[in-house]
Write a protein that holds these residues in place. Structure first.
Motif, short mmCIF file in Angstrom:
data_model
loop_
_atom_site.label_atom_id
_atom_site.label_comp_id
_atom_site.label_asym_id
_atom_site.label_seq_id
_atom_site.Cartn_x
_atom_site.Cartn_y
_atom_site.Cartn_z
N GLY A 46 42.03 37.84 37.84
CA GLY A 46 40.62 37.61 37.55
C GLY A 46 39.95 38.90 37.11
O GLY A 46 40.20 39.97 37.68
N PHE A 47 39.12 38.81 36.09
CA PHE A 47 38.43 39.97 35.52
C PHE A 47 36.94 39.76 35.75
O PHE A 47 36.31 38.90 35.13
CB PHE A 47 38.76 40.06 34.03
N LEU A 48 36.36 40.54 36.66
CA LEU A 48 35.00 40.32 37.12
C LEU A 48 34.12 41.53 36.86
O LEU A 48 34.60 42.67 36.82
CB LEU A 48 34.98 40.03 38.62
N ALA A 209 42.66 32.74 40.96
CA ALA A 209 43.28 34.06 40.78
C ALA A 209 43.99 34.53 42.04
O ALA A 209 43.61 34.18 43.16
CB ALA A 209 42.23 35.07 40.37
N GLU A 210 45.00 35.32 41.82
CA GLU A 210 45.70 35.99 42.93
C GLU A 210 45.31 37.46 43.01
O GLU A 210 45.20 38.02 44.09
CB GLU A 210 47.21 35.86 42.75
N ARG A 211 45.10 38.06 41.84
CA ARG A 211 44.67 39.45 41.78
C ARG A 211 43.31 39.52 41.10
O ARG A 211 42.96 38.66 40.29
CB ARG A 211 45.68 40.31 41.01
N ILE A 212 42.56 40.58 41.41
CA ILE A 212 41.21 40.75 40.87
C ILE A 212 41.05 42.17 40.35
O ILE A 212 41.43 43.13 41.01
CB ILE A 212 40.15 40.48 41.96
N VAL A 213 40.45 42.28 39.16
CA VAL A 213 40.00 43.56 38.63
C VAL A 213 38.49 43.47 38.48
O VAL A 213 37.98 42.54 37.84
CB VAL A 213 40.65 43.86 37.26
N GLU A 223 40.62 47.13 42.10
CA GLU A 223 41.80 46.42 41.63
C GLU A 223 42.60 46.05 42.87
O GLU A 223 43.15 46.92 43.55
CB GLU A 223 42.62 47.30 40.68
N ALA A 224 42.62 44.76 43.22
CA ALA A 224 43.21 44.35 44.50
C ALA A 224 43.57 42.88 44.42
O ALA A 224 43.21 42.17 43.48
CB ALA A 224 42.22 44.58 45.64
N THR A 225 44.30 42.40 45.44
CA THR A 225 44.57 40.97 45.54
C THR A 225 43.36 40.28 46.16
O THR A 225 42.55 40.91 46.85
CB THR A 225 45.80 40.68 46.39
#
Length: 254
Positions: A46-48, A209-213, A223-225
């Motif tokens: 995911g790009f937030l 999402a599993e990971r997030i930026v 930048e993490a899960t």
């Protein structure tokens, strides 16, 4: 369709998006500020970020639609503009409304397919996959926003690429459509593809999402899960609000 879950590591390494100190200025506006992160295959990233954080600008830079001021964005170890048949490696949906309204859905996809050496059979396959087979011969100008979103997703899937990027893909979709998008993103990631998904819907991002930026003012904030963030905060939304509290800005690039 190529199944990718059991690909050897050597192939998986080449389904990566990598940003290396990526920077973009528009006059006095610093839209992206030495941004570095990597999007790996096998899960949805995911790009937030708040409005003006530089998310859409970053995605445009990855796809070669804008040139960076400095730094670089690489897809499969190369700049997008150096890929001879890019739809076979990278699929993207940035603006579902950017379609010629006078063309049918089928002809729109067929034109894209021909530019990348993709046959008409694949056009029929992706129309069926996104639920538009029944309106394939209808003009896009009469489509709802949700139908245009599905057509944009079909365009992204056309070359069966290993890397996929989606900017707000659930806009205009009803609850069934939102669930369909969620399941599609997960299934594509499960095949070993690299998925970068930008959205403002925290509840959907938490489910998909599993990971997030997270970015703010063009810079990397986190930048993490999802698991790591929700272990520190009550929810993904709480994590996002806390981490971006000092990064909201107005009137800047997205």
């Amino acid at each position: 369709m190529v199944r990718r879950a059991d690909d050897p590591p050597s192939r998986i390494l080449y389904r990566v998006i990598e940003l290396q100190r990526l920077t973009k200025r528009y006059g006095d506006t610093l839209a992206v500020d030495e941004l570095s992160f990597t999007v790996q295959p096998g899960h949805v990233t995911g790009f937030l970020g708040p409005n003006g954080a530089g998310k859409s600008t970053t995605m445009r830079l990855i796809l070669g639609l804008d040139a960076p001021t400095s730094g670089q964005a690489l897809v499969n170890g190369r700049r997008y503009t150096s890929i001879s048949r890019p739809m076979r490696e990278v699929g993207a949906l940035l603006d579902a409304s950017a379609v010629h309204g006078g063309r049918t859905a089928y002809n729109h996809l067929l034109c894209l397919a021909r530019t990348n050496g993709i046959g008409p059979m694949r056009v029929a396959e992706v129309l069926e996959q996104v639920g538009l087979a029944g309106v394939a011969r209808k003009r896009v100008g009469g489509f709802s926003l949700g139908m245009k979103q599905r057509l944009g997703i079909a365009s992204a899937l056309l070359g069966d690429p290993g890397v996929l990027m989606f900017d707000e893909p659930v806009n205009g979709l009803d609850p069934d459509g939102v669930r369909w998008i969620r399941d599609l993103m997960r299934s594509l990631a499960a095949e070993g593809r690299t998925i970068l998904l930008s959205s403002h819907l925290m509840s959907e991002m938490a489910l998909t999402a599993e990971r997030i930026v997270i970015v703010g003012r063009g810079k990397l904030i986190a930048e993490a899960t999802v698991a790591e963030l929700t272990a520190r905060y009550p929810s993904l939304e709480d994590a996002y609000m806390a981490l971006t509290a000092n990064s909201v800005q107005y009137g800047a690039a997205r």
